[in-house]
Design an enzyme around this catalytic site. Structure first.
Site, PDB file in Angstrom:
ATOM      1  CG  ASP A  13     -23.106  18.670 -31.264  1.00 52.38           C
ATOM      2  OD1 ASP A  13     -23.608  17.538 -31.304  1.00 52.38           O
ATOM      3  OD2 ASP A  13     -22.388  19.145 -32.174  1.00 52.38           O
ATOM      4  CG  HIS A  41     -29.369  12.839 -28.516  1.00 55.30           C
ATOM      5  ND1 HIS A  41     -29.172  14.162 -28.798  1.00 55.30           N
ATOM      6  CD2 HIS A  41     -30.567  12.536 -29.030  1.00 55.30           C
ATOM      7  CE1 HIS A  41     -30.210  14.623 -29.450  1.00 55.30           C
ATOM      8  NE2 HIS A  41     -31.072  13.655 -29.607  1.00 55.30           N
TER       9      HIS A  41
END
Ligand code: GDP
Length: 429
Positions: A13, A41
């Protein structure tokens, strides 16, 4: 430089999707080489906001060929859903711009079920699985019980292979977990329903990549998760089941003989970690809530609130090393603009000693963070596009981190949108 990997330095992340979306404009091919639909994503661009779990982020660029390599694991139903959503938004997906390795393993519903059953059995000792069947399918791969995407092209052999594997899998589902067995006909129908839609995309990605490379095409490898989730080098067993390291990129894509020239390590200006496992610099309470809100730290695949804290230098230094990063993309600098002082975890205290090297995973839960602060910049930097226009305090923060982790910063990201970045120095790329 013709090949480049964009990888996570920390727990995932870090903003890799945003960086791939930006940098892929210089590349002709974008490849996912590990993992499945267990992480996501988030990409914001002219088409809208998308959470991509399987399809590489280069899909938004017309000329880019996107590849799911042999190191990935593919849930057929999930991938069909992802393709449908992108097509609805007007993105073209054809066998010319999207290719799936014939050697990628299929994630079946029985893998998803087994994942949930095992997390349930572990109860409060759970590993924090996203329950997408990823650990069971990689486990099967090493037990030599995986079924490859390319087998979908040979229906009779596929049916016979599935029968064998399912017989074996049901021994675990019924015998170990006392759950209902999976029905062979249902599994075959499921594979046919979704597999038929994907068959046009299945190919020998190695042959494609070698040809592309020989023709001078520029290749980018896109990792999922970060170094600390690597199955070999991460915070085991709170890791993924695959290898998000740049060194694995050629192996997981189909052409182990093509070397990676440039490794962009993505580091976030603070830390976040989703799920279980040791996270030494973790913040709690109000200050954590404020940072989580400012950074929008909720899982792209699961919506789970992420654990947050200051940047962690021992972990980041380790991540830079195992990734072999040649440069850093530093993301989410804008998120820290509200802070009077920017905290930095510069070392750990472990059994009374100060350590700056990331320790062995088994002792991590005894480590305590050692924190220092540097002055904040207290103004909105999301519109800054030149390094010299950043406030002095922001420059000092960047340069301190750069020195501490021993890797040059190249991109500085100050917002999620494509143009919201600046380049610190040109390292000859
Ligand atoms: P990934 O898995 O590494 O791609 O990361 P995620 O997509 O899970 O999380 C990154 C999140 O941060 C996404 O929502 C991005 O749109 C956002 N993001 C990326 N870079 C920046 C940045 O520089 N500033 C801000 N505010 N958000 C960013």
């Amino acid at each position: 430089m013709t090949t480049c990997a964009i990888v996570g330095i920390n727990w995932g992340d870090e903003g890799k999707g945003r960086m791939v979306d930006l940098v892929s404009q210089e590349y002709d091919v974008v490849i996912r080489y590990q993992g499945g639909n267990n992480a996501g994503h988030t990409v914001v661009n002219d088409y809208g906001k998308f959470a991509l779990n399987l399809i590489p982020s280069g899909i938004f660029r017309r000329e880019v060929v996107n590849v799911l390599g042999n190191g990935t694991v593919v849930n057929l139903e999930h991938l069909c859903g992802e393709i449908a959503k992108l097509r609805e938004a007007g993105i073209e997906i054809t066998p010319e711009n999207f290719k799936i390795s014939d050697r990628a393993a299929i994630v079946f519903p029985y893998h998803v079920a087994q994942d949930g059953l095992e997390e349930g059995r572990l109860a409060d000792r759970k590993y924090g699985s996203t329950k997408r069947g990823i650990a069971p399918v990689y486990g099967d791969k090493y037990m030599k019980k995986a079924i490859h995407m390319g087998e979908l092209n040979y229906p009779d052999a596929f049916a016979a292979h599935l029968k064998d594997v399912l017989e074996w899998k049901n021994l675990t589902i019924t015998g170990v977990y006392h759950a209902d067995p999976f029905d062979y006909d249902e599994m075959l129908d499921w594979a046919k329903q979704f597999g038929d839609q994907l068959r046009p995309f299945i190919t020998d990605t190695g042959a494609f990549l070698r040809k592309a490379h020989a023709a001078g095409k520029k290749i980018m490898y896109e990792a999922q998760l970060g170094a600390l989730r690597d199955i070999d080098y991460g915070i085991y067993p709170y890791t993924s089941s695959s290898t998000p390291l740049a060194a694995y990129a050629p192996i997981g894509s189909g052409a182990p003989d093509i070397r990676v020239d440039r490794v962009i390590g993505v580091v976030k200006a603070y830390s976040s970690c989703v799920g279980e496992g040791p996270f030494t610099a973790e913040w709690f309470g109000e200050e954590a809530e404020r940072l989580r809100e400012a950074g929008g730290e909720y899982g792209a695949a699961t919506g789970r609130p992420r654990r947050v804290g200051p940047i962690d230098l021992p972990a980041t230094r380790y991540g830079v090393r195992v990734q072999g990063a040649t440069e850093i993309a530093f993301t989410k600098m804008d998120v820290l603009s509200y802070m009077d002082e920017i905290p930095i975890c510069y070392a750990y205290e472990l059994d009374g000693e100060e350590v700056t090297e990331f320790p062995f995973h088994a002792v991590l839960d005894r480590a305590k963070p050692k924190i220092k602060t540097v002055p904040g910049w207290k103004r909105d930097i999301s519109g800054v596009r030149k390094y010299e226009d950043l406030p002095k305090e922001a420059q000092d923060y960047i340069e301190l981190i750069e020195r501490e982790i021993g890797c040059p910063m190249h991109y500085i990201s100050v917002g999620p949108e494509r143009p919201a970045y600046l380049v610190k120095t040109d390292h000859g790329n």
